[in-house]
Motif scaffolding. Structure first.
Motif, PDB file in Angstrom:
ATOM      1  N   LEU A 201      -3.032   8.109  -4.792  1.00  0.00           N
ATOM      2  CA  LEU A 201      -4.483   8.251  -4.880  1.00  0.00           C
ATOM      3  C   LEU A 201      -4.960   8.622  -6.281  1.00  0.00           C
ATOM      4  CD1 LEU A 201      -5.325  10.029  -1.498  1.00  0.00           C
ATOM      5  CD2 LEU A 201      -5.788   7.658  -2.155  1.00  0.00           C
TER       6      LEU A 201
ATOM      7  N   ARG B 287      -2.506  -1.034  -7.200  1.00  0.00           N
ATOM      8  CA  ARG B 287      -1.344  -1.257  -6.343  1.00  0.00           C
ATOM      9  C   ARG B 287      -0.082  -1.564  -7.156  1.00  0.00           C
ATOM     10  NH1 ARG B 287      -2.028   1.960  -4.008  1.00  0.00           N
ATOM     11  NH2 ARG B 287      -0.049   1.465  -3.014  1.00  0.00           N
TER      12      ARG B 287
ATOM     13  N   MET C 255       0.808  -1.227   0.000  1.00  0.00           N
ATOM     14  CA  MET C 255       0.000   0.000   0.000  1.00  0.00           C
ATOM     15  C   MET C 255       0.841   1.277   0.000  1.00  0.00           C
ATOM     16  SD  MET C 255      -3.121  -0.865  -0.285  1.00  0.00           S
ATOM     17  CE  MET C 255      -3.862   0.749   0.022  1.00  0.00           C
ATOM     18  N   ARG C 256       2.141   1.163  -0.219  1.00  0.00           N
ATOM     19  CA  ARG C 256       2.995   2.344  -0.304  1.00  0.00           C
ATOM     20  C   ARG C 256       3.791   2.310  -1.587  1.00  0.00           C
ATOM     21  NH1 ARG C 256       6.405   3.118   5.094  1.00  0.00           N
ATOM     22  NH2 ARG C 256       7.077   1.025   4.482  1.00  0.00           N
TER      23      ARG C 256
ATOM     24  N   LEU D 251       0.821   5.390  -1.738  1.00  0.00           N
ATOM     25  CA  LEU D 251      -0.625   5.249  -1.888  1.00  0.00           C
ATOM     26  C   LEU D 251      -1.085   5.585  -3.300  1.00  0.00           C
ATOM     27  CD1 LEU D 251      -3.078   4.403  -0.291  1.00  0.00           C
ATOM     28  CD2 LEU D 251      -3.428   6.792   0.362  1.00  0.00           C
TER      29      LEU D 251
END
Length: 240
Positions: free
Chosen positions: A118, A160, A113-114, A116
């Protein structure tokens, strides 16, 4: 930054069985209208070779690197999904769908998840919504919901995978490019399956589906090699 030439020299030989198995699949081109355990084996053989590709880096490598382990397990579920889809006309399409849904969750977990990213997530959400809207008129019964969930899962996996893409700067990593490219090809492959099954016949659909699928799986498996770098360095690069 590791040069592409170094990558080819170090990882290329380990992928030779995969390329040979893929050639066997396309040369034999067993008819999909006559499913058998032989056709299932031939279809799954390139994925088995990707298992060997990861195992060639050492069992200790997999045991000490969770992301690589998740990709390996994802490949196991992929092989199960491939086998089920051999008999999709006999009622096993949903079984294959569920196996690949698990695969996408494992891949997404491996990619982490890094960062993120967006904006990338928003773009993927919009595109997945458009894809589902395109498929929706041809869906009925349980497929209305199952396909919707599957589209969400593969889009999340794609987000991801692409979130880590950095094409410029010191933090550029070829393995992140492999992950992003692999995810994109996987989406193209599965979208072709869905269009062909629920909307309209896609010309040369099987060739398009399988070529993009095998390329996607190879690139995603190749992306696991980044886990060979020191774990702390990997975390730092993801945080920056």
């Amino acid at each position: 930054m590791v040069s592409p030439v170094t990558v080819v020299k170090s990882e290329g030989p380990k992928l030779v069985p995969f390329f040979k198995a893929t050639c066997v699949y396309f040369v034999l081109w067993l008819p999909s209208s006559s499913p058998s355990w032989v056709s299932a084996l031939i279809k799954c053989l390139p994925i088995f070779c990707l298992w060997l590709f990861l195992l060639a880096h050492g069992l200790g490598f997999l045991l000490t690197h969770p992301s690589a382990t998740r990709i390996f397990v994802g490949l196991v579920f992929s092989a199960l999904g491939d086998a089920f889809l051999i008999w999709q006309d006999q009622g096993y399409f949903v079984h294959g769908l569920l196996m690949f849904a698990v695969t996408h969750m494992l891949y997404a977990s491996a990619f982490g998840m890094r960062p993120l990213a967006l904006r990338t997530g928003l773009v993927m959400a919009v595109l997945s919504g458009l894809c589902y809207a395109l498929l929706y008129p041809g869906l009925s019964g349980a497929f209305t919901y199952l396909v919707g969930v599957y589209v969400a899962l593969i889009s999340f996996m794609g987000w991801r995978a692409m979130a880590g893409l950095r094409l410029v700067g010191a933090a550029w990593r070829w393995t992140e490019l492999a992950a992003g490219s692999g995810a994109l090809l996987f989406i193209i492959s599965d979208l072709t399956i869905a269009l062909n099954k629920f909307c309209f016949p896609v010309p040369y659909s099987r060739a398009l589906i399988m070529s993009t699928y095998y390329a996607a799986q190879m690139l995603i498996a190749l992306s696991a090699v980044e886990s060979r770098e020191p774990v702390e360095d990997y975390r730092l690069s993801k945080a920056n």
